[in-house]
Design a protein around this motif. Structure first.
Motif, PDB file in Angstrom:
ATOM      1  N   LEU A   1      38.340  35.509  51.400  1.00 53.46           N
ATOM      2  CA  LEU A   1      38.944  34.250  50.518  1.00 53.46           C
ATOM      3  C   LEU A   1      39.978  34.815  49.839  1.00 53.46           C
ATOM      4  CD1 LEU A   1      35.449  32.542  49.874  1.00 53.46           C
ATOM      5  CD2 LEU A   1      37.467  31.837  51.661  1.00 53.46           C
ATOM      6  N   LYS A   2      41.088  33.684  49.504  1.00 49.43           N
ATOM      7  CA  LYS A   2      42.011  34.004  48.505  1.00 49.43           C
ATOM      8  C   LYS A   2      41.578  34.429  47.207  1.00 49.43           C
ATOM      9  CE  LYS A   2      46.120  33.417  50.483  1.00 49.43           C
ATOM     10  NZ  LYS A   2      46.682  32.061  50.995  1.00 49.43           N
ATOM     11  N   PRO A   3      42.279  35.428  46.317  1.00 47.41           N
ATOM     12  CA  PRO A   3      41.788  35.945  45.212  1.00 47.41           C
ATOM     13  C   PRO A   3      41.094  34.906  44.356  1.00 47.41           C
ATOM     14  CG  PRO A   3      43.625  37.165  45.741  1.00 47.41           C
ATOM     15  CD  PRO A   3      43.497  35.889  46.763  1.00 47.41           C
TER      16      PRO A   3
ATOM     17  N   ILE B   1      32.813  36.504  51.222  1.00 46.22           N
ATOM     18  CA  ILE B   1      33.778  36.212  50.268  1.00 46.22           C
ATOM     19  C   ILE B   1      35.038  36.959  50.218  1.00 46.22           C
ATOM     20  CG2 ILE B   1      33.930  36.785  47.962  1.00 46.22           C
ATOM     21  CD1 ILE B   1      31.687  35.620  47.156  1.00 46.22           C
ATOM     22  N   ASN B   2      34.910  38.208  50.914  1.00 48.08           N
ATOM     23  CA  ASN B   2      36.020  39.216  50.970  1.00 48.08           C
ATOM     24  C   ASN B   2      37.416  38.340  51.574  1.00 48.08           C
ATOM     25  OD1 ASN B   2      36.942  41.608  50.399  1.00 48.08           O
ATOM     26  ND2 ASN B   2      36.717  42.467  52.438  1.00 48.08           N
TER      27      ASN B   2
ATOM     28  N   ILE C   1      39.873  31.804  44.663  1.00 44.32           N
ATOM     29  CA  ILE C   1      38.644  31.095  44.840  1.00 44.32           C
ATOM     30  C   ILE C   1      37.491  32.020  45.087  1.00 44.32           C
ATOM     31  CG2 ILE C   1      39.357  31.137  47.427  1.00 44.32           C
ATOM     32  CD1 ILE C   1      37.502  28.442  47.319  1.00 44.32           C
ATOM     33  N   ARG C   2      37.813  33.333  45.415  1.00 45.31           N
ATOM     34  CA  ARG C   2      36.885  34.359  45.681  1.00 45.31           C
ATOM     35  C   ARG C   2      36.285  34.851  44.293  1.00 45.31           C
ATOM     36  NH1 ARG C   2      38.446  39.972  47.692  1.00 45.31           N
ATOM     37  NH2 ARG C   2      40.569  39.273  47.770  1.00 45.31           N
ATOM     38  N   ALA C   3      37.281  34.700  43.159  1.00 42.94           N
ATOM     39  CA  ALA C   3      36.791  35.450  41.876  1.00 42.94           C
ATOM     40  C   ALA C   3      35.800  34.023  41.290  1.00 42.94           C
ATOM     41  CB  ALA C   3      37.854  35.404  40.895  1.00 42.94           C
TER      42      ALA C   3
ATOM     43  N   LEU D   1      33.895  31.866  43.124  1.00 33.98           N
ATOM     44  CA  LEU D   1      32.668  32.018  43.857  1.00 33.98           C
ATOM     45  C   LEU D   1      31.841  33.263  43.584  1.00 33.98           C
ATOM     46  CD1 LEU D   1      33.584  30.695  47.464  1.00 33.98           C
ATOM     47  CD2 LEU D   1      32.368  29.640  45.896  1.00 33.98           C
ATOM     48  N   THR D   2      32.522  34.438  43.204  1.00 37.34           N
ATOM     49  CA  THR D   2      31.667  35.699  42.808  1.00 37.34           C
ATOM     50  C   THR D   2      31.000  35.456  41.648  1.00 37.34           C
ATOM     51  OG1 THR D   2      33.579  36.789  43.896  1.00 37.34           O
ATOM     52  CG2 THR D   2      31.786  37.811  42.609  1.00 37.34           C
ATOM     53  N   LEU D   3      31.639  34.667  40.796  1.00 32.76           N
ATOM     54  CA  LEU D   3      30.909  34.358  39.221  1.00 32.76           C
ATOM     55  C   LEU D   3      29.686  33.427  39.680  1.00 32.76           C
ATOM     56  CD1 LEU D   3      31.149  34.452  36.238  1.00 32.76           C
ATOM     57  CD2 LEU D   3      32.629  32.141  36.123  1.00 32.76           C
ATOM     58  N   LEU D   4      29.794  32.687  40.380  1.00 28.46           N
ATOM     59  CA  LEU D   4      28.570  31.619  40.587  1.00 28.46           C
ATOM     60  C   LEU D   4      27.651  32.401  40.986  1.00 28.46           C
ATOM     61  CD1 LEU D   4      30.246  28.132  41.820  1.00 28.46           C
ATOM     62  CD2 LEU D   4      29.686  28.771  39.527  1.00 28.46           C
ATOM     63  N   LEU D   5      27.992  33.093  42.130  1.00 23.47           N
ATOM     64  CA  LEU D   5      26.874  33.952  42.764  1.00 23.47           C
ATOM     65  C   LEU D   5      26.239  34.794  42.074  1.00 23.47           C
ATOM     66  CD1 LEU D   5      28.360  34.335  46.334  1.00 23.47           C
ATOM     67  CD2 LEU D   5      26.752  32.729  45.799  1.00 23.47           C
ATOM     68  N   TYR D   6      26.966  35.498  41.208  1.00 26.06           N
ATOM     69  CA  TYR D   6      26.432  36.562  40.126  1.00 26.06           C
ATOM     70  C   TYR D   6      25.812  36.142  39.118  1.00 26.06           C
ATOM     71  CZ  TYR D   6      26.262  41.088  37.933  1.00 26.06           C
ATOM     72  OH  TYR D   6      25.741  42.067  37.332  1.00 26.06           O
TER      73      TYR D   6
END
Lengths: 317, 290
Positions: free
Chosen positions: A120-122, A117-118, A124-126, A128-133
């Motif tokens: 990716l652009k901020p 994830i690191n 889309i990264r935020a 995806l982080t939300l979905l994964l966490y």
């Protein structure tokens, strides 16, 4: 200021060699500030963690039913667990199966996803982080899995299988010993991107980007070389943290498992060491036995942590 | 076209291949779907009317969304003899008080353990790490005895004070401070005459921002779900998760309400997560201090 005390030590040493204790006291006085920094945390930690653990270790050598005062019995609890308690051995076996699968996998997943994830652009990264966490933050919503895997025809998965004619009778995912452990492992892996995942994300964020630029100049060609020569060595402290979190959560699992497969589970197929501890402590009020289990579990975790530490020490050397 | 697409998603790096990038994105998307879909189902259940909840075969998405479950919850909440806002305030006091204290005390101690070499520092750190490995179920009784000796039973302090000294924060903050604060930075500040206190607040804390933002998420989440049942007896001091669990324990007839409760309890932790996590990501590039 730093040279002053040193001179004192050297002149004193000529006349009267200082004792080891005296030197220690001197170092303690020199570091007075450090003690002020750790004191507030340290005092509370001592009261609410160290003391209770010490009491529990003492209780593991006693017979204590919470009504009468503890009675010293020596190693009896430990012997009973290891020699006379068949269910404890089942629990040990289950816990090892569970820990060997979920520990390494959740650890690996936490790092791999944080790392992928690191770049990716901020924005889309935020997202995806939300979905994964999200599973880790879902609270009681994770109990949706009991509806997913429910053993009657209204269970989501069973209803689909029946509807499509794949099975004639609903599968007892949560009560059939054949399925139980697999289902539990799936649900726990679903929630595995938790504390370490966030720590890894923040840790990767802190790596100096000029290191990567320099590495590209020095001839690093692909993401794998970059991972092994720069990222992993930089992340060593966090990797140690993640390993310990993986060990503690996989060996001590019970609280997410019990609501899924019930307590006790059919044929004890989902019975873990901590589930057994809860059985002694909260159901049978044998705190001595419960504490002995905690002590055995503690040493199991310490040993596996030492083994993992050895592996981690090899990174980047 | 491909290049535009790439720039939209990735921070461009010369050492990456497009095929690799695409494979990675598909892989993450699959994982994200696996992790999000059960929750979508759970949230969708909260908006289902009763007849849809017990429809066969069960549908993944809600067809006629209704707020009935939330309305039922509201009715149940207003029938409790302690005003429901009271439970919310109690939980907020515990969560905020516990989180702020934990972040500050754990960071103070972590800084000293990471950057000062004093007698007992290594020993203290190992004890904190080892404590993570001791099952907390058996320390519940000694903990209760200590809390009652201190006279904290039936007060919020019984939950807040132990939260200040959770093992997790010290461990986490020490790793962050070690990795993100170069010794040279501290040395130069000391030469300029800054006190350790000033160094901690002006240099250490601003530079480990990703660290404590993450710790706030974790601590908030842990305390938000705290029922406090063991320590708190007075109804007017009880927490939100405790009160809601009482409502949900009404059995199958409350299935819809239970789903609504789950959704409501998730709102605040997710908000804290989104705010803090986006700030963690923003700190990129600010690491030019080294």
């Amino acid at each position: 200021m730093a040279s002053m005390p040193e001179r004192q030590v050297s002149t004193q040493a000529v006349y009267r060699p200082e004792s080891k204790l005296g030197q220690l006291w001197k170092r303690i006085k020199q570091n007075k500030v450090s003690y002020f920094f750790v004191a507030p945390y340290g005092i509370l930690f001592f009261m609410f963690t160290v003391l209770p653990v010490a009491v529990a270790i003492y209780l593991s050598f006693t017979h204590y039913n919470m009504l009468q005062p503890p009675r010293w019995v020596g190693w009896e609890n430990y012997l009973r667990l290891l020699l006379a308690d068949d269910i404890f051995l089942i629990a040990v076996k289950n816990t090892f199966v569970f820990a060997v699968v979920t520990g390494p996998l959740s650890y690996l997943a936490s790092f791999v996803f944080a790392w992928l994830i690191n770049e990716l652009k901020p924005r889309i990264r935020a997202f995806l982080t939300l979905l994964l966490y999200a599973p880790s933050i879902s609270g009681s919503l994770y109990l949706i899995w009991t509806i997913m895997f429910s053993g009657d025809s209204y269970g989501f998965i069973n209803s689909r299988l029946l509807y499509l004619g794949i099975v004639k009778e609903p599968i007892q995912f949560l009560t059939d010993p054949k399925w139980m452990m697999s289902v539990v492992i799936i649900v726990v892996l679903w929630m595995s991107l938790g504390t370490s995942f966030l720590a890894f994300i923040a840790g990767l964020q802190g790596i100096d980007s000029s290191l990567y630029e320099a590495a590209a100049v020095d001839g690093i060609r692909n993401r794998w070389q970059e991972l092994f020569f720069i990222t992993l060595p930089q992340m060593r402290g966090y990797l140690m943290f993640g390993a310990i979190m993986a060990i503690t959560s996989s060996f001590a699992a019970a609280e997410q498992i019990i609501p899924l497969v019930g307590f006790p589970s059919t044929d004890y197929a989902g019975h873990t060491i901590v589930a057994h501890l809860i059985d002694y402590g909260n159901v049978r009020f044998e705190m001595g036995m419960a504490s002995a289990i905690a002590v055995i579990l503690f040493f199991t975790m310490v040993i596996s942590q030492r083994l993992v530490q050895r592996l981690l020490d090899k990174i980047g050397t | 076209m491909i290049r535009r697409l790439r720039q939209k998603f990735w921070t461009t790096k010369p050492t990456r291949s497009f095929g690799g990038d695409l494979a990675v994105l598909l892989f993450i998307a699959a994982a994200a779907a696996f992790s999000a879909l059960p929750l979508v189902y759970a949230i969708s259940n909260a908006f289902k009317p009763l007849n849809e909840l017990f429809l066969w075969p069960p549908q993944f998405f809600v067809r006629n969304p209704t707020m009935a479950n939330f309305y039922d919850l509201l009715v149940l909440m207003s029938s409790s003899w302690v005003p429901f806002s009271r439970y919310l305030v109690n939980t907020l006091v515990i969560t905020l008080g516990g989180t702020v204290g934990h972040v500050v005390l754990a960071s103070l101690a972590a800084y000293a353990l990471a950057k000062h070499d004093f007698p007992g520092s290594k020993w203290m750190f190992s004890v904190v790490v080892l404590s993570l490995m001791f099952a907390k179920q058996v320390t519940a009784i000694p903990n209760y005895l200590i809390t009652s000796v201190l006279g904290l039973v039936d007060t919020h302090w019984a939950i807040i004070l132990p939260a200040w000294a959770m093992s997790l924060g010290l461990f986490l903050m020490k790793q962050f401070i070690e990795a993100m604060i170069p010794d040279a930075l501290l040395e130069s500040a000391r030469i300029e005459g800054a006190s350790e206190w000033t160094i901690f607040w002006k240099i250490v804390m601003p530079n480990v921002r990703p660290g404590w933002l993450t710790l706030i998420i974790l601590s908030f989440q842990a305390l938000w779900g705290e029922t406090g049942g063991q320590f708190i007896y007075s109804e007017q001091l009880k927490t939100l998760p405790y009160a809601l669990s009482q409502i949900v324990s009404g059995g199958i007839a409350r299935a819809g309400v239970a789903a609504a409760v789950g959704v409501i309890m998730m709102i605040l932790p997710i908000t804290v997560f989104v705010i803090n996590q986006s700030k963690v990501i923003e700190t990129m590039g600010a690491s030019g201090i080294k």
